[in-house]
Design an enzyme around this catalytic site. Structure first.
Site, PDB file in Angstrom:
ATOM      1  N   SER A   7      11.022 -34.757  25.397  1.00  0.00           N
ATOM      2  CA  SER A   7      11.070 -33.700  26.406  1.00  0.00           C
ATOM      3  C   SER A   7      11.021 -32.342  25.717  1.00  0.00           C
ATOM      4  O   SER A   7      11.944 -31.973  24.981  1.00  0.00           O
ATOM      5  CB  SER A   7      12.357 -33.815  27.217  1.00  0.00           C
ATOM      6  N   HIS A  32       6.493 -34.752  27.037  1.00  0.00           N
ATOM      7  CA  HIS A  32       7.051 -34.688  28.394  1.00  0.00           C
ATOM      8  C   HIS A  32       7.349 -33.224  28.721  1.00  0.00           C
ATOM      9  O   HIS A  32       8.096 -32.553  28.002  1.00  0.00           O
ATOM     10  CB  HIS A  32       8.321 -35.537  28.437  1.00  0.00           C
ATOM     11  N   ASP A  34       8.953 -30.612  31.244  1.00  0.00           N
ATOM     12  CA  ASP A  34       9.907 -30.472  32.345  1.00  0.00           C
ATOM     13  C   ASP A  34       9.721 -29.126  33.027  1.00  0.00           C
ATOM     14  O   ASP A  34      10.101 -28.088  32.482  1.00  0.00           O
ATOM     15  CB  ASP A  34      11.335 -30.604  31.809  1.00  0.00           C
ATOM     16  N   MET A  36      10.616 -26.642  36.041  1.00  0.00           N
ATOM     17  CA  MET A  36      11.726 -26.416  36.991  1.00  0.00           C
ATOM     18  C   MET A  36      11.572 -25.065  37.675  1.00  0.00           C
ATOM     19  O   MET A  36      11.241 -24.073  37.020  1.00  0.00           O
ATOM     20  CB  MET A  36      13.052 -26.426  36.222  1.00  0.00           C
ATOM     21  N   HIS A  65       6.437 -33.478  34.385  1.00  0.00           N
ATOM     22  CA  HIS A  65       7.513 -33.807  35.336  1.00  0.00           C
ATOM     23  C   HIS A  65       7.815 -32.551  36.161  1.00  0.00           C
ATOM     24  O   HIS A  65       8.473 -31.628  35.687  1.00  0.00           O
ATOM     25  CB  HIS A  65       8.734 -34.270  34.531  1.00  0.00           C
ATOM     26  N   MET A  67       9.721 -30.643  38.733  1.00  0.00           N
ATOM     27  CA  MET A  67      10.967 -30.574  39.519  1.00  0.00           C
ATOM     28  C   MET A  67      10.876 -29.312  40.356  1.00  0.00           C
ATOM     29  O   MET A  67      11.595 -28.326  40.128  1.00  0.00           O
ATOM     30  CB  MET A  67      12.166 -30.554  38.562  1.00  0.00           C
ATOM     31  N   MET A 136      15.218 -41.216  37.263  1.00  0.00           N
ATOM     32  CA  MET A 136      16.114 -40.228  36.647  1.00  0.00           C
ATOM     33  C   MET A 136      17.486 -40.865  36.416  1.00  0.00           C
ATOM     34  O   MET A 136      18.081 -41.421  37.332  1.00  0.00           O
ATOM     35  CB  MET A 136      16.286 -39.010  37.564  1.00  0.00           C
ATOM     36  N   GLY A 141      17.686 -31.028  35.942  1.00  0.00           N
ATOM     37  CA  GLY A 141      18.023 -29.617  35.819  1.00  0.00           C
ATOM     38  C   GLY A 141      18.315 -29.200  34.387  1.00  0.00           C
ATOM     39  O   GLY A 141      17.972 -28.087  33.994  1.00  0.00           O
ATOM     40  N   GLY A 144      20.706 -32.850  27.877  1.00  0.00           N
ATOM     41  CA  GLY A 144      22.024 -33.005  27.285  1.00  0.00           C
ATOM     42  C   GLY A 144      23.087 -33.523  28.228  1.00  0.00           C
ATOM     43  O   GLY A 144      24.285 -33.448  27.918  1.00  0.00           O
ATOM     44  N   ASP A 174      14.424 -41.167  32.325  1.00  0.00           N
ATOM     45  CA  ASP A 174      14.596 -39.791  31.864  1.00  0.00           C
ATOM     46  C   ASP A 174      16.026 -39.331  32.138  1.00  0.00           C
ATOM     47  O   ASP A 174      16.477 -39.370  33.282  1.00  0.00           O
ATOM     48  CB  ASP A 174      13.579 -38.909  32.631  1.00  0.00           C
ATOM     49  N   GLY A 175      16.704 -38.895  31.072  1.00  0.00           N
ATOM     50  CA  GLY A 175      18.041 -38.333  31.211  1.00  0.00           C
ATOM     51  C   GLY A 175      19.089 -39.104  30.426  1.00  0.00           C
ATOM     52  O   GLY A 175      19.396 -40.240  30.770  1.00  0.00           O
ATOM     53  N   GLY A 176      19.586 -38.485  29.370  1.00  0.00           N
ATOM     54  CA  GLY A 176      20.646 -39.125  28.590  1.00  0.00           C
ATOM     55  C   GLY A 176      20.213 -40.375  27.854  1.00  0.00           C
ATOM     56  O   GLY A 176      21.047 -41.220  27.506  1.00  0.00           O
ATOM     57  N   GLY A 196      15.267 -36.100  25.123  1.00  0.00           N
ATOM     58  CA  GLY A 196      15.353 -34.683  24.803  1.00  0.00           C
ATOM     59  C   GLY A 196      16.345 -34.417  23.702  1.00  0.00           C
ATOM     60  O   GLY A 196      16.000 -34.441  22.513  1.00  0.00           O
ATOM     61  N   SER A 197      17.607 -34.196  24.088  1.00  0.00           N
ATOM     62  CA  SER A 197      18.610 -33.754  23.111  1.00  0.00           C
ATOM     63  C   SER A 197      18.835 -34.760  21.978  1.00  0.00           C
ATOM     64  O   SER A 197      19.044 -34.353  20.844  1.00  0.00           O
ATOM     65  CB  SER A 197      19.926 -33.436  23.821  1.00  0.00           C
TER      66      SER A 197
HETATM   67  C1  DX5 Z   1      16.224 -33.259  33.087  1.00  0.00           C
HETATM   68  C2  DX5 Z   1      14.848 -33.435  32.465  1.00  0.00           C
HETATM   69  C3  DX5 Z   1      14.875 -34.316  31.272  1.00  0.00           C
HETATM   70  C4  DX5 Z   1      15.840 -33.879  30.203  1.00  0.00           C
HETATM   71  C5  DX5 Z   1      15.903 -34.865  29.084  1.00  0.00           C
HETATM   72  O1  DX5 Z   1      16.118 -32.503  34.227  1.00  0.00           O
HETATM   73  O2  DX5 Z   1      13.944 -33.985  33.394  1.00  0.00           O
HETATM   74  O3  DX5 Z   1      13.571 -34.568  30.786  1.00  0.00           O
HETATM   75  O4  DX5 Z   1      15.602 -32.594  29.757  1.00  0.00           O
HETATM   76  O5  DX5 Z   1      16.858 -34.441  28.157  1.00  0.00           O
HETATM   77  P1  DX5 Z   1      18.005 -35.410  27.636  1.00  0.00           P
HETATM   78  O6  DX5 Z   1      17.333 -36.550  26.930  1.00  0.00           O
HETATM   79  O7  DX5 Z   1      18.786 -34.521  26.712  1.00  0.00           O
HETATM   80  O8  DX5 Z   1      18.807 -35.854  28.821  1.00  0.00           O
HETATM   81 ZN    ZN Z   2      11.948 -34.831  32.668  1.00  0.00          ZN
END
Ligand code: DX5
Ligand code: ZN
Length: 217
Positions: A7, A32, A34, A36, A65, A67, A136, A141, A144, A174-176, A196-197
């Site tokens: 991400s 990826h 993101d 927003m 992605h 959002m 998700m 949003g 991390g 996606d997410g954590g 991501g993180s």
């Molecule tokens: C959240 C995003 C993700 C996110 C992933 O809104 O869609 O792609 O940034 O980051 P981690 O892997 O740190 O959750």
């Molecule tokens: Zn995403």
């Protein structure tokens, strides 16, 4: 073979292209993106001009992605020579079928994302029309955030529907996502892992991806 989609929200924005090149060299399969809008999600990230600054910097396909609300208006801006998937949120699209048709007519592959509180059944009528479902495992949003394990069961249910109906869509999470849940998500049927993180925070991205693939496969 599982796919890894770093991400770019977790990249260093002051070294965006360098970070993209670094994760590409380290073995990523997608970038990826993101996107927003500060309405559908509380945060604002970056728009099409910034995404397009990565064109040609790697040869990785973009996994976009969105959002955002009113996706139809702006989504054509995200269809580029490197765009593979355009993913919209089920919760943000009043006429989802129309949006999916638009994405396909522009030459990209349509995908739909589901927030943690949206059941898989919300996609029942469109599963045959899409190339990807994004589950998700955090509320979108921010990067991390803590992984919500209820997503694993949703992946399992989707994989089951895919088998039953003989459909070709890919399943993405996606997410954590990290080393601790790679195995369970892969076993449930995940094809593409957004990270991501965990990845950008690792001292060596290549080593991290090798460890991740090993844990998943
Ligand atoms: C959240 C995003 C993700 C996110 C992933 O809104 O869609 O792609 O940034 O980051 P981690 O892997 O740190 O959750
Ligand atoms: Zn995403």
């Amino acid at each position: 073979m599982i796919k890894i989609a770093p991400s770019m929200l977790s990249a260093d924005f002051s070294a965006f292209a360098e970070d993209a090149a670094r994760v590409a060299r380290a073995g990523a399969d997608f970038l990826h993106m993101d996107i927003m809008d500060g309405h559908f999600v509380p945060n604002i990230s970056f728009g099409p001009a910034v995404m397009k600054s990565l064109l040609g910097k790697t040869d990785l396909p973009f996994d976009v992605h969105l959002m955002i609300e009113n996706a139809d208006r702006i989504l054509p801006e995200f269809v580029t020579a490197q765009t593979e998937y355009i993913v919209v949120h089920q919760e943000a699209c009043v006429q989802l079928g129309r949006t999916l048709d638009l994405i396909r007519s522009l030459g990209a592959k349509p995908g739909v994302a589901l927030n943690p509180a949206t059941p898989v059944s919300a996609l029942d009528c469109v599963l045959a029309d899409i190339d990807l479902v994004l589950i998700m495992t955090v509320n979108p949003g921010y990067s991390g955030q803590k992984f919500r394990p209820a997503g694993i069961e949703k992946v399992r249910r989707l994989a089951e529907l895919r088998r039953e109906r003989g459909l070709p869509f890919r399943i993405e999470v996606d997410g954590g996502v990290g080393l601790g849940n790679a195995r369970a998500l892969a076993e449930a049927g995940t094809d593409i892992f957004v990270t991501g993180s965990a990845l950008f925070g690792a001292p060596d991205a290549g080593e991290w991806m090798r460890a991740f693939r090993k844990a998943a496969e």
